[in-house]
Scaffold this active site. Structure first.
Site, PDB file in Angstrom:
ATOM      1  N   GLY A  55       0.797  -1.206  -0.130  1.00 36.94           N
ATOM      2  CA  GLY A  55       0.034  -0.040  -0.148  1.00 36.94           C
ATOM      3  C   GLY A  55       0.914   1.195   0.059  1.00 36.94           C
ATOM      4  N   SER A 122       6.722  -4.508  -1.807  1.00 34.10           N
ATOM      5  CA  SER A 122       6.141  -2.910  -2.253  1.00 34.10           C
ATOM      6  C   SER A 122       6.246  -2.131  -1.144  1.00 34.10           C
ATOM      7  CB  SER A 122       4.626  -3.185  -2.827  1.00 34.10           C
ATOM      8  OG  SER A 122       4.284  -1.987  -3.699  1.00 34.10           O
ATOM      9  N   TRP A 123       5.214  -1.542  -0.742  1.00 29.17           N
ATOM     10  CA  TRP A 123       5.388  -0.668   0.476  1.00 29.17           C
ATOM     11  C   TRP A 123       5.922  -1.491   1.893  1.00 29.17           C
ATOM     12  CZ3 TRP A 123       5.986   3.445   3.472  1.00 29.17           C
ATOM     13  CH2 TRP A 123       5.703   3.375   4.527  1.00 29.17           C
ATOM     14  N   ASP A 276       8.176  -5.297 -13.905  1.00 31.95           N
ATOM     15  CA  ASP A 276       7.554  -4.443 -12.876  1.00 31.95           C
ATOM     16  C   ASP A 276       7.066  -3.224 -13.197  1.00 31.95           C
ATOM     17  OD1 ASP A 276       6.396  -3.276 -10.416  1.00 31.95           O
ATOM     18  OD2 ASP A 276       7.456  -4.689  -9.106  1.00 31.95           O
ATOM     19  N   HIS A 304       4.475  -7.069 -11.006  1.00 33.37           N
ATOM     20  CA  HIS A 304       4.513  -6.549  -9.602  1.00 33.37           C
ATOM     21  C   HIS A 304       4.025  -7.536  -8.362  1.00 33.37           C
ATOM     22  CE1 HIS A 304       5.265  -3.729  -6.234  1.00 33.37           C
ATOM     23  NE2 HIS A 304       3.892  -3.605  -6.053  1.00 33.37           N
TER      24      HIS A 304
END
Length: 337
Positions: A55, A122-123, A276, A304
């Site tokens: 996120g 990711s985050w 990605d 991704h």
């Protein structure tokens, strides 16, 4: 310089573990009026691993439990402030990177865990790196996917037209939600709508924000979710935008890269999709080159998403290898007694 590996498409497939329910779940009261949902899966005395979702604002899903051998690991999953099953939903009050780092430590201490593996994408990879740089003594290893380091260049790539050059139709729909004079800074333009007084407008722009990312998450296009629901999209978009417009609440734009020396001795395992579009591979390569204890696997036919088959297989393989190493170390220790 560390070497980059590419996956072998002919190698045996590593499958996710079967679906499993948590053996314990709870809600923890956190400072600042937040209540954070937490669950534990696997076995109570297993090797601990904490899972950091993406996120910001993505929340955990049942599928995230399936990367860990339930006969060996004690997997700790939680929904970060303001999203998933945590409350207040979509709230950005008292919601910063440093609040989340402190929450991770509160969770670790409350569960009586000394050190753990940190698993995030990711985050979640961003947060994992920052947490490890802040508390290196608490991290046994890092397992990361789709590296994102909150630099201006990464944000400009995704919200300034870089990714849009590859997906022009989706980019036009996303960028043309606002007047032409505001399209030079879409993060600010969306911020006005996501935090305006009209909740219907909030949801409309939230779905456009979340949809833009969802459509680019997988190599084939789309993340298999269709248009995100209003409640999910509102939390996801508001939290992402809040963090991005504030530069992740970091001291400098290159803070994560600057502080890589703090985790030089921590083993790191990075899995990156070659195509990605959300978090381009150049960032993973840069982190890898400045991290002596890391290895990087570039998955040739992946984008991704955590659900990309090649990415899932690599992550399961890494967690199985860490399990085997821990068991062998325990066996050797017992042999010397």
């Amino acid at each position: 310089m560390p070497e980059t590996q590419t996956t072998d498409s002919a190698a045996p497939r590593r499958r996710l573990y079967p679906p499993r329910e948590p053996f314990r779940s709870q809600v923890m009261e956190m400072p600042g009026g937040h209540r954070v949902y937490l669950e534990e899966c696997g076995i109570k005395n297993g090797q601990p691993v904490v899972v950091l979702h993406g996120g910001p604002g993505g929340g955990c899903s049942p599928g995230m439990r399936r990367f860990f051998d339930p006969t060996h690991y004690r997997a700790v999953l939680f929904d970060q402030r303001g999203c998933g099953r945590s409350s207040p939903h979509a709230s950005v009050e008292n919601n910063t990177t440093w609040d989340l780092v402190a929450d991770i430590e509160r969770i670790r201490e409350s569960l009586g865990i000394e050190r753990w593996i940190v698993f995030g994408g990711s985050w979640g990879a961003t947060l994992a790196l920052i947490y490890a740089q802040t508390h290196p003594e608490r991290v046994e290893a890092l397992v990361l996917r789709g590296i994102f380091t909150m630099t201006r260049g990464e944000l400009d790539w995704f919200y300034g037209g870089g990714a849009g050059a590859f997906w022009p139709d989706q980019w036009r729909a996303f960028s043309h939600m606002v007047p032409a004079e505001e399209r030079g800074d879409l993060i600010t333009a969306y911020n006005k709508r996501l935090f305006g007084e009209d909740e219907a407008e909030q949801i409309r722009f939230a779905r456009a924000w979340a949809g833009w990312e969802s459509q680019l998450a997988m190599l084939a296009g789309g993340a298999g979710r269709g248009t995100p629901s209003g409640a999910y999209a509102r939390a996801f978009a508001r939290l992402e935008n809040h963090y991005f417009i504030n530069g992740g609440f970091l001291e400098t734009g290159d803070q994560i890269h600057r502080d890589m020396h703090r985790i030089a001795d921590i083993p790191g395992h990075i899995v990156q999709g070659r195509y990605d579009m959300v978090c381009p591979p150049v960032t993973a390569q840069k982190i890898h080159e400045n991290w002596p204890g890391s290895d990087l696997v570039m998955v040739p036919d992946a984008g991704h998403a955590l659900s990309e088959p090649g990415i899932s297989e690599e992550l399961v393989g890494i967690m199985d290898a860490l399990r085997d190493a821990a068991r062998e170390s325990r066996r050797q220790d017992n042999a010397t007694l």
